[in-house]
Design a protein around this motif. Structure first.
Motif, mmCIF file in Angstrom:
data_model
loop_
_atom_site.group_PDB
_atom_site.id
_atom_site.type_symbol
_atom_site.label_atom_id
_atom_site.label_comp_id
_atom_site.label_asym_id
_atom_site.label_seq_id
_atom_site.Cartn_x
_atom_site.Cartn_y
_atom_site.Cartn_z
ATOM 1 N N GLY A 95 0.817 -1.217 0.000
ATOM 2 C CA GLY A 95 0.000 0.000 0.000
ATOM 3 C C GLY A 95 0.841 1.252 0.000
ATOM 4 N N ASP A 96 1.899 1.256 0.802
ATOM 5 C CA ASP A 96 2.788 2.418 0.834
ATOM 6 C C ASP A 96 3.502 2.592 -0.501
ATOM 7 O OD1 ASP A 96 2.321 3.428 3.371
ATOM 8 O OD2 ASP A 96 3.826 2.167 4.329
ATOM 9 N N ILE A 97 3.963 1.479 -1.075
ATOM 10 C CA ILE A 97 4.676 1.555 -2.351
ATOM 11 C C ILE A 97 3.755 2.110 -3.444
ATOM 12 C CG2 ILE A 97 5.839 0.213 -4.148
ATOM 13 C CD1 ILE A 97 6.725 -1.731 -1.920
ATOM 14 N N ASN A 172 14.666 0.289 11.835
ATOM 15 C CA ASN A 172 13.290 0.634 12.178
ATOM 16 C C ASN A 172 13.062 2.138 12.147
ATOM 17 O OD1 ASN A 172 12.262 -1.973 12.536
ATOM 18 N ND2 ASN A 172 12.980 -2.077 14.648
ATOM 19 N N LEU A 173 14.046 2.909 12.609
ATOM 20 C CA LEU A 173 13.912 4.364 12.594
ATOM 21 C C LEU A 173 13.832 4.887 11.162
ATOM 22 C CD1 LEU A 173 16.436 5.358 15.424
ATOM 23 C CD2 LEU A 173 13.940 5.341 15.548
ATOM 24 N N TYR A 174 14.659 4.341 10.272
ATOM 25 C CA TYR A 174 14.601 4.755 8.860
ATOM 26 C C TYR A 174 13.262 4.369 8.241
ATOM 27 C CZ TYR A 174 19.496 6.192 8.360
ATOM 28 O OH TYR A 174 20.691 6.864 8.453
ATOM 29 N N ARG A 175 12.771 3.154 8.552
ATOM 30 C CA ARG A 175 11.485 2.712 8.012
ATOM 31 C C ARG A 175 10.358 3.623 8.485
ATOM 32 N NH1 ARG A 175 7.716 0.303 10.485
ATOM 33 N NH2 ARG A 175 9.104 -0.376 12.176
ATOM 34 N N ARG A 176 10.355 3.966 9.772
ATOM 35 C CA ARG A 176 9.306 4.836 10.313
ATOM 36 C C ARG A 176 9.352 6.216 9.674
ATOM 37 N NH1 ARG A 176 10.365 4.638 16.512
ATOM 38 N NH2 ARG A 176 8.891 6.385 16.451
ATOM 39 N N ALA A 177 10.566 6.731 9.437
ATOM 40 C CA ALA A 177 10.700 8.023 8.769
ATOM 41 C C ALA A 177 10.138 7.958 7.353
ATOM 42 C CB ALA A 177 12.165 8.458 8.748
ATOM 43 N N ALA A 178 10.429 6.852 6.642
ATOM 44 C CA ALA A 178 9.905 6.674 5.283
ATOM 45 C C ALA A 178 8.382 6.595 5.293
ATOM 46 C CB ALA A 178 10.505 5.421 4.646
ATOM 47 N N GLU A 179 7.820 5.913 6.280
ATOM 48 C CA GLU A 179 6.357 5.810 6.387
ATOM 49 C C GLU A 179 5.726 7.177 6.634
ATOM 50 O OE1 GLU A 179 5.938 1.236 8.121
ATOM 51 O OE2 GLU A 179 5.984 2.937 9.510
ATOM 52 N N THR A 182 5.780 9.091 3.486
ATOM 53 C CA THR A 182 4.760 8.555 2.578
ATOM 54 C C THR A 182 3.391 9.124 2.911
ATOM 55 O OG1 THR A 182 5.992 6.483 2.304
ATOM 56 C CG2 THR A 182 3.653 6.447 1.732
ATOM 57 N N ASP A 183 3.076 9.177 4.201
ATOM 58 C CA ASP A 183 1.776 9.698 4.629
ATOM 59 C C ASP A 183 1.630 11.190 4.344
ATOM 60 O OD1 ASP A 183 1.093 7.194 5.539
ATOM 61 O OD2 ASP A 183 1.595 7.602 7.625
ATOM 62 N N SER A 184 2.741 11.893 4.148
ATOM 63 C CA SER A 184 2.683 13.331 3.913
ATOM 64 C C SER A 184 2.666 13.695 2.433
ATOM 65 C CB SER A 184 3.885 14.022 4.577
ATOM 66 O OG SER A 184 5.100 13.723 3.888
ATOM 67 N N LEU A 188 -2.596 12.550 0.056
ATOM 68 C CA LEU A 188 -2.659 11.363 0.889
ATOM 69 C C LEU A 188 -2.781 11.770 2.344
ATOM 70 C CD1 LEU A 188 0.267 9.360 -0.728
ATOM 71 C CD2 LEU A 188 -2.163 9.037 -1.144
ATOM 72 N N SER A 189 -3.239 10.830 3.135
ATOM 73 C CA SER A 189 -3.241 11.038 4.581
ATOM 74 C C SER A 189 -2.897 9.733 5.244
ATOM 75 C CB SER A 189 -4.615 11.507 5.071
ATOM 76 O OG SER A 189 -5.565 10.456 4.977
ATOM 77 N N GLY A 190 -2.448 9.798 6.471
ATOM 78 C CA GLY A 190 -2.066 8.591 7.191
ATOM 79 C C GLY A 190 -3.225 7.648 7.398
ATOM 80 N N GLN A 191 -4.455 8.169 7.344
ATOM 81 C CA GLN A 191 -5.624 7.326 7.584
ATOM 82 C C GLN A 191 -6.156 6.715 6.307
ATOM 83 O OE1 GLN A 191 -6.507 6.744 10.731
ATOM 84 N NE2 GLN A 191 -4.776 8.065 11.256
ATOM 85 N N GLU A 192 -5.789 7.283 5.165
ATOM 86 C CA GLU A 192 -6.327 6.812 3.893
ATOM 87 C C GLU A 192 -5.835 5.416 3.575
ATOM 88 O OE1 GLU A 192 -6.496 8.186 -0.800
ATOM 89 O OE2 GLU A 192 -5.303 9.284 0.656
ATOM 90 N N ASP A 193 -6.773 4.528 3.292
ATOM 91 C CA ASP A 193 -6.422 3.156 2.924
ATOM 92 C C ASP A 193 -5.503 2.528 3.967
ATOM 93 O OD1 ASP A 193 -6.639 0.942 1.357
ATOM 94 O OD2 ASP A 193 -4.979 1.473 0.026
ATOM 95 N N GLY A 194 -5.758 2.831 5.243
ATOM 96 C CA GLY A 194 -4.878 2.394 6.319
ATOM 97 C C GLY A 194 -4.703 0.899 6.381
ATOM 98 N N ASN A 195 -5.779 0.123 6.164
ATOM 99 C CA ASN A 195 -5.659 -1.328 6.245
ATOM 100 C C ASN A 195 -4.722 -1.869 5.192
ATOM 101 O OD1 ASN A 195 -7.438 -1.500 8.394
ATOM 102 N ND2 ASN A 195 -9.246 -1.724 7.069
ATOM 103 N N THR A 196 -4.799 -1.300 3.994
ATOM 104 C CA THR A 196 -3.917 -1.756 2.924
ATOM 105 C C THR A 196 -2.475 -1.463 3.251
ATOM 106 O OG1 THR A 196 -5.660 -1.360 1.304
ATOM 107 C CG2 THR A 196 -3.421 -1.602 0.454
#
Length: 202
Positions: A95-97, A172-179, A182-184, A188-196
């Motif tokens: 979903g993020d990709i 993990n810190l790099y992954r969280r920063a990338a996420e 992505t949400d920004s 897009l928003s962090g809540q959009e298509d959250g399950n995916t």
């Protein structure tokens, strides 16, 4: 060559799909898979691992991670996008990709975006990142040894465990920063298509 040097060598950080590796003609799926297998086979953790499969490519197509192929053939642009997916899927969800590559797909499909130049820049930054990574791992190993040098009862294996913990934490810190980035992304928003985003298969 010490153990850390051997580790870094095994990672084959210099391996990547270069633009000159991509033929000037469109490829069938089997040819795409072979291209990736030849380039990245040294990065496998075990012999049975698959770099790219028909199922993976079909899932990427169904998930609209790249714009539709024509006549069952994959263009240079498709292969570039699949290369980006290959690198992203180790850290982010499908979903993020999709969110990350969505705008690029749209612009490329409309033929008003120079994907090759974008990919050249990515490869340049990849090389710089690989060099930074090597230095950072070496610095982390020195930091672990310095932290535990005066402690009693710490075997070489326990120091290795500490290095693993430290590297995993940084990852993990790099992954969280990338996420978060992505949400920004616009639209897009962090809540959009959250399950995916959270459960998308890699």
């Amino acid at each position: 060559m010490n153990e850390l040097d051997e580790l870094l060598a095994k990672l084959e950080l210099d391996q990547n799909i270069q633009l000159e590796d991509i033929p000037g003609i469109d490829l069938y799926m089997d040819q795409v898979i072979q291209l990736f297998e030849n380039k990245f086979k040294g990065t496998k953790r075990s012999e049975g691992d698959k770099i790219l499969t028909k199922t993976m490519i079909n899932n990427y197509a169904k998930g609209k991670l790249f714009f539709p192929v024509k006549n069952k053939k994959y263009s240079k642009e498709h292969i570039i996008l699949i290369s980006l997916i290959y690198h992203l899927k180790g850290a982010l969800s499908i979903g993020d990709i999709k969110s990350i590559l969505g705008g690029i797909n749209e612009k490329t499909d409309e033929e008003n975006f120079d994907l090759e130049q974008f990919y050249k820049s990515y490869l340049h930054l990849y090389e710089k990142g690989a060099e930074d990574f090597k230095r950072n791992v070496e610095e982390m190993e020195r930091a672990v040894h310095a932290e535990l040098s005066d402690a009693e009862g710490y075997s070489a294996d326990l120091k290795k465990v500490m290095l693993i913990l430290s590297l995993a934490n940084i990852s993990n810190l790099y992954r969280r920063a990338a996420e978060q980035l992505t949400d920004s992304l616009p639209g897009l928003s962090g809540q959009e298509d959250g399950n995916t985003k959270k459960t998308g298969q890699k």
